[in-house]
Scaffold this motif. Structure first.
Motif, PDB file in Angstrom:
ATOM      1  N   THR A 179      -9.228   8.092  -2.700  1.00 29.64           N
ATOM      2  CA  THR A 179      -8.844   8.274  -0.501  1.00 29.64           C
ATOM      3  C   THR A 179      -9.376   7.149  -0.285  1.00 29.64           C
ATOM      4  O   THR A 179     -10.366   6.685  -0.806  1.00 29.64           O
ATOM      5  N   VAL A 180      -8.948   6.704   0.267  1.00 28.89           N
ATOM      6  CA  VAL A 180      -8.741   5.520   0.818  1.00 28.89           C
ATOM      7  C   VAL A 180      -9.680   5.306   2.297  1.00 28.89           C
ATOM      8  O   VAL A 180      -9.478   6.326   3.239  1.00 28.89           O
ATOM      9  N   LYS A 200       1.171   4.582  -2.559  1.00 28.39           N
ATOM     10  CA  LYS A 200       1.470   5.614  -2.110  1.00 28.39           C
ATOM     11  C   LYS A 200       1.980   6.409  -2.634  1.00 28.39           C
ATOM     12  O   LYS A 200       2.239   7.287  -3.403  1.00 28.39           O
ATOM     13  N   ASN A 201       3.544   5.968  -2.882  1.00 35.71           N
ATOM     14  CA  ASN A 201       4.209   7.002  -2.779  1.00 35.71           C
ATOM     15  C   ASN A 201       4.189   6.810  -5.054  1.00 35.71           C
ATOM     16  O   ASN A 201       4.917   7.726  -4.891  1.00 35.71           O
ATOM     17  N   TYR A 210       0.880  -1.431  -0.543  1.00 34.20           N
ATOM     18  CA  TYR A 210      -0.211  -0.245   0.279  1.00 34.20           C
ATOM     19  C   TYR A 210       0.457   0.849  -0.156  1.00 34.20           C
ATOM     20  O   TYR A 210       0.649   1.986  -0.432  1.00 34.20           O
ATOM     21  N   TYR A 211       2.062   1.335   0.754  1.00 37.89           N
ATOM     22  CA  TYR A 211       2.686   2.526   1.134  1.00 37.89           C
ATOM     23  C   TYR A 211       3.384   2.894  -0.254  1.00 37.89           C
ATOM     24  O   TYR A 211       3.596   3.455  -0.736  1.00 37.89           O
ATOM     25  N   GLU A 219      -6.426  11.609  -6.709  1.00 34.64           N
ATOM     26  CA  GLU A 219      -6.480  11.060  -6.544  1.00 34.64           C
ATOM     27  C   GLU A 219      -7.607  10.166  -5.745  1.00 34.64           C
ATOM     28  O   GLU A 219      -7.979  10.876  -4.843  1.00 34.64           O
ATOM     29  N   GLN A 229       1.676   7.366  -6.839  1.00 37.02           N
ATOM     30  CA  GLN A 229       1.088   7.927  -6.612  1.00 37.02           C
ATOM     31  C   GLN A 229       1.278   9.723  -6.337  1.00 37.02           C
ATOM     32  O   GLN A 229       1.384  10.561  -7.138  1.00 37.02           O
ATOM     33  N   ALA A 230       2.045   9.852  -5.583  1.00 35.25           N
ATOM     34  CA  ALA A 230       3.072  10.690  -4.587  1.00 35.25           C
ATOM     35  C   ALA A 230       4.264  11.138  -6.228  1.00 35.25           C
ATOM     36  O   ALA A 230       4.334  12.593  -5.985  1.00 35.25           O
TER      37      ALA A 230
END
Length: 341
Positions: free
Chosen positions: A340-341, A318-319, A314-315, A338, A321-322
């Motif tokens: 939202t989770v 997120k990285n 998951y992280y 983005e 996506q960032a």
């Protein structure tokens, strides 16, 4: 007093009646009878009395017969009485007969009476008809009483031409009874002028040879079936009118423009309607995208619960996506939304 014989009294009464009757006749008819006898148009007393009883003015009939006899016409009192009882104008008839005889125009009494009766109530007289036959008259075309100043025609080049004609006519006594009137002559001449101008290739031809109009119209025999004989048709005035061809073309162009504008408006309205439909379709697709994006967090949560997605995965996501957002910001592109989770 001595007794009077009844027979003598009866005779005296009868004699008195005869005297009264004679006096009445002498007072009322002696002058007329003497005038007729002296003029060579003698009339009997019985005929004079019969006229009075039939409601006919004896002096009128006798005077007109005297006029006819002195002019060399063999008109009888019976003919004059018959025409008077028919409602005719015996004075006009006698004048017309004399005028026709002096001019050498063949006209008998019966035809003259027929013409006189035919003109009753028309404002014309048989004498006028004979006079027009002797002295031709001029008719304006168009008739000024109609309010028109000229007859308008259009040549083949589209230029209007205004013409005014003067028609010289003579009465045709043979066709006067039952023949068409002046209005028919004016209408036929006007129609002929319009047709002649319309047959010209250019308005210049009409202006250069205006006599062609009169020759062409006169050759058509427009006096057929009328009470007149056309002697000549003279063009009194010719002038240029409006450019009818250009005016019609301008009106046609304006009409075509309005039709094109109407068709363009139809197409514009259809395009606007299609645009509205496409916008609605875009909004519908965006709604579906939003709905699909709303299901992403639910899917991630379900992946966590089922063990298909770990925390480190998951992280990493997120990285990524960032990083993608940063690259997009640097490139100046629109930042993606983005989930939202």
């Amino acid at each position: 007093m001595p007794s009077t014989n009844p027979i003598v009294l009866v005779l005296l009464v009868v004699l008195g009646i005869f005297v009264l009757v004679g006096a009445f006749i002498a007072v009322n008819f002696l002058g007329i009878w003497v005038r007729a006898w002296i003029s060579g148009a003698s009339v009997s007393f019985s005929n004079l009395i019969g006229m009075r009883l039939r409601g006919i003015p004896p002096s009128l009939v006798v005077n007109q017969r005297i006029t006819a006899i002195r002019a060399g016409l063999g008109v009888t009192t019976a003919q004059l009485e018959t025409h008077y009882l028919s409602g005719g104008n015996i004075e006009a008839v006698v004048r017309a007969l004399i005028a026709a005889d002096k001019a050498g125009i063949p006209l008998d009494f019966n035809r003259c009476c027929a013409i006189d009766l035919a003109t009753l109530g028309s404002g014309k007289t048989v004498f006028e008809a004979v006079r027009t036959s002797v002295n031709p008259r001029v008719i304006d075309c168009p008739n000024p009483a109609s309010g028109l100043s000229a007859i308008a025609g259009v040549a083949k080049d589209g230029i209007g031409v205004n013409a005014k004609a003067r028609v010289t006519v003579r009465t045709n006594l043979d066709r006067f009874v039952g023949g068409a009137t002046e209005e028919t002559i004016v209408a036929r001449v006007g129609e002929g002028i319009v047709a002649t101008i319309g047959a010209a290739d250019s308005y210049k031809q009409v202006l250069e040879y205006p006599d062609q109009i009169s020759k062409t119209v006169l050759a058509k025999g427009l006096d057929s079936g009328t009470a007149f004989e056309i002697l000549s048709i003279d063009i009194a005035d010719v002038s240029i009118g409006d450019n009818i061809g250009a005016k019609l073309q301008a009106e046609q162009a304006d009409a075509d423009k309005r039709v094109a504008q109407a068709r363009a408006e139809v197409r514009r309205a259809a395009a606007v309607a299609l645009e509205q439909e496409m916008r609605a379709s875009v909004q519908e697709m965006r709604a579906k995208v939003v709905q699909a994006e709303a299901e992403v967090p639910l899917a991630i949560a379900e992946a966590f619960r089922s063990g298909n997605l770990g925390l480190m995965d998951y992280y990493k996501m997120k990285n990524i996506q960032a990083d993608t957002t940063m690259r997009t910001s640097i490139a100046g592109e629109e930042k993606p939304q983005e989930p939202t989770v």
